[in-house]
Design an enzyme around this catalytic site. Structure first.
Site, short mmCIF file in Angstrom:
data_model
loop_
_atom_site.label_atom_id
_atom_site.label_comp_id
_atom_site.label_asym_id
_atom_site.label_seq_id
_atom_site.Cartn_x
_atom_site.Cartn_y
_atom_site.Cartn_z
N ASN A 67 -4.22 2.38 -2.70
CA ASN A 67 -3.53 2.70 -1.44
C ASN A 67 -2.28 1.83 -1.39
O ASN A 67 -2.37 0.62 -1.15
CB ASN A 67 -4.45 2.40 -0.25
CG ASN A 67 -3.74 2.56 1.08
OD1 ASN A 67 -2.62 3.06 1.14
ND2 ASN A 67 -4.38 2.11 2.14
N TRP A 68 -1.15 2.46 -1.63
CA TRP A 68 0.10 1.68 -1.69
C TRP A 68 0.54 1.19 -0.31
O TRP A 68 1.42 0.34 -0.21
CB TRP A 68 1.22 2.56 -2.27
CG TRP A 68 1.16 2.74 -3.76
CD1 TRP A 68 0.18 2.32 -4.61
CD2 TRP A 68 2.14 3.41 -4.56
NE1 TRP A 68 0.49 2.67 -5.90
CE2 TRP A 68 1.69 3.34 -5.90
CE3 TRP A 68 3.35 4.05 -4.29
CZ2 TRP A 68 2.42 3.90 -6.96
CZ3 TRP A 68 4.07 4.61 -5.34
CH2 TRP A 68 3.61 4.53 -6.67
N LYS A 69 -0.01 1.76 0.74
CA LYS A 69 0.46 1.45 2.10
C LYS A 69 1.98 1.68 2.15
O LYS A 69 2.48 2.54 1.44
CB LYS A 69 0.04 0.03 2.51
CG LYS A 69 -1.48 -0.17 2.30
CD LYS A 69 -2.01 -1.39 2.97
CE LYS A 69 -3.52 -1.48 2.71
NZ LYS A 69 -4.15 -2.60 3.39
N HIS B 277 -7.77 5.00 8.31
CA HIS B 277 -7.59 3.62 7.84
C HIS B 277 -7.48 2.70 9.05
O HIS B 277 -6.89 3.07 10.06
CB HIS B 277 -6.35 3.51 6.96
CG HIS B 277 -6.29 2.21 6.22
ND1 HIS B 277 -5.90 1.04 6.84
CD2 HIS B 277 -6.62 1.89 4.95
CE1 HIS B 277 -5.99 0.05 5.95
NE2 HIS B 277 -6.42 0.55 4.80
N GLU C 31 -5.64 0.33 9.67
CA GLU C 31 -4.26 0.06 10.13
C GLU C 31 -3.75 1.20 11.01
O GLU C 31 -2.92 0.98 11.89
CB GLU C 31 -3.36 -0.18 8.90
CG GLU C 31 -3.68 -1.54 8.27
CD GLU C 31 -3.44 -1.64 6.78
OE1 GLU C 31 -2.75 -0.77 6.21
OE2 GLU C 31 -3.95 -2.60 6.18
N GLU D 284 -14.37 -0.38 4.67
CA GLU D 284 -13.32 -1.40 4.59
C GLU D 284 -13.46 -2.35 5.79
O GLU D 284 -12.93 -2.07 6.87
CB GLU D 284 -11.94 -0.76 4.63
CG GLU D 284 -11.64 0.11 3.43
CD GLU D 284 -10.14 0.13 3.10
OE1 GLU D 284 -9.81 -0.08 1.93
OE2 GLU D 284 -9.32 0.33 4.01
N GLY E 114 -6.52 -7.46 2.98
CA GLY E 114 -5.33 -8.29 2.87
C GLY E 114 -5.59 -9.78 3.02
O GLY E 114 -4.65 -10.57 3.11
N SER F 13 -9.54 -6.51 -0.26
CA SER F 13 -9.29 -7.59 -1.23
C SER F 13 -10.06 -7.40 -2.54
O SER F 13 -10.61 -8.36 -3.09
CB SER F 13 -9.57 -8.96 -0.62
OG SER F 13 -8.67 -9.20 0.46
N GLY G 247 -5.80 -2.00 -2.10
CA GLY G 247 -4.48 -2.10 -1.49
C GLY G 247 -3.53 -2.89 -2.38
O GLY G 247 -2.99 -2.38 -3.37
N GLY G 248 -3.32 -4.15 -2.04
CA GLY G 248 -2.32 -4.98 -2.72
C GLY G 248 -2.36 -4.92 -4.24
O GLY G 248 -1.31 -4.80 -4.89
P1 13P Z 1 -6.23 -4.95 0.18
O1 13P Z 1 -6.83 -4.55 -1.16
O2 13P Z 1 -4.78 -5.34 0.07
O3 13P Z 1 -7.08 -5.93 0.87
O4 13P Z 1 -6.22 -3.63 1.08
C1 13P Z 1 -7.39 -2.88 1.21
C2 13P Z 1 -7.06 -1.63 1.90
O5 13P Z 1 -6.78 -1.63 3.09
C3 13P Z 1 -7.08 -0.38 1.11
O6 13P Z 1 -7.02 0.73 1.92
#
Ligand code: 13P
Length: 273
Positions: free
Chosen positions: A17-19, A104, A106, A176, A182, A220, A241-242
């Site tokens: 997930n590149w966000k 998600h 967010e 999640e 994050g 994470s 994510g990251g």
């Molecule tokens: P991180 O891997 O950066 O913690 O993000 C997880 C996430 O929200 C994937 O959708």
């Protein structure tokens, strides 16, 4: 306790997930590195990337011949119409996408998306032939007050109540925990095991086929904890994510997932979980 259908041991699913990250030029290098780096990986491993809407065309162009599938990070709960700024499921599907993340944390937090809206989005995705990746997760406070199961049930039930059994059997679920996203440190293997078991039981109430959907862990996931997390029973892969923005890290996570395919519970000791 009722006997649970076992999650599939023959495959793993890793979704990036590149966000709100990326740029045309940097994406190109990343997508090429991932295409190349995943070529020889286990066929039991499925890989996807959920990119910002403007990059769906680029993903289609550069991943078309690869084993990596792509998708969006959200979509509208409407089919079409006067909804300025919204992107419909069929528009996402037009670009050859396979997936759409819905719910998600967010989006739930920053855009006040509620459980019903998320359920509608999952339904729109399925109608357009996309696989919704439905995210559920509790906040730190909810966990501290022992509300985790209540929160997850409410988030999941809104989706399951809206979908037919056949539709529900076609979704991907992602656990999640908001507090792990994050943060640099994932939930512990024990916490992940307990929650995934709970979610699997909950899914089973809708029918045996629904209990077999992939349930991913996200929050994470990194190269050094991926093998441990992916070897937890009933964890079918990860939502990353990251670490999905860095080819080396994402490839290492994919390798770790491939390494846990077919693993049975007795092998856990080798993975640090
Ligand atoms: P991180 O891997 O950066 O913690 O993000 C997880 C996430 O929200 C994937 O959708």
């Amino acid at each position: 306790m009722s006997k649970m259908p076992e999650s599939k041991v023959g495959s793993k699913l890793v979704i990036g997930n590149w966000k709100m990250h990326g740029g045309l030029r940097g994406n190109e290098a990343l997508l090429q590195a991932l295409t190349h780096g995943t070529k020889a990986m286990s066929p039991g491993l499925r890989i996807g990337l959920c990119v910002p809407f403007p990059y769906l065309a680029q993903a289609q162009q550069l991943l078309g011949d690869s084993r990596i599938e792509w998708g969006a990070q959200d979509l509208s709960s409407h089919d079409e119409g006067a909804y300025t700024g919204e992107v419909s499921a069929s528009m996402v599907a037009d670009f050859g996408a396979r997936y759409a993340i819905v719910g998600h944390s967010e989006r739930r937090e920053y855009h006040r998306e509620g459980a019903i809206l998320v359920a509608e989005k999952a339904e729109r995705a399925l109608e357009a032939g996309l696989t919704p990746i439905v995210c559920v997760g509790e906040t730190k406070e909810e966990r501290e007050f022992a509300f985790t199961e209540r929160v997850l049930s409410a988030q999941l039930d809104a989706v399951l109540d809206r979908l037919s059994v056949e539709q529900a059997a076609s979704i991907v679920l992602a656990y999640e925990p908001v507090w792990a996203i994050g943060s640099g440190s994932s939930a512990s293997c024990e916490d992940v095991r307990d929650v995934h078991h709970f979610l699997r039981q909950h899914l089973a109430q809708k029918g045996p086929a629904v209990a077999r959907i992939p349930v991913l862990y996200g929050g994470s996931v990194k190269p050094d904890n991926a093998a441990g997390l992916f070897s937890v029973p009933e964890v079918d892969g990860g939502l990353v994510g990251g670490a999905s923005l860095d080819a080396e890290q994402f490839l290492a996570i994919c390798e770790a997932a491939a390494g846990t395919i077919g693993m049975v519970a007795a092998h856990h000791d080798h993975t640090g979980c």
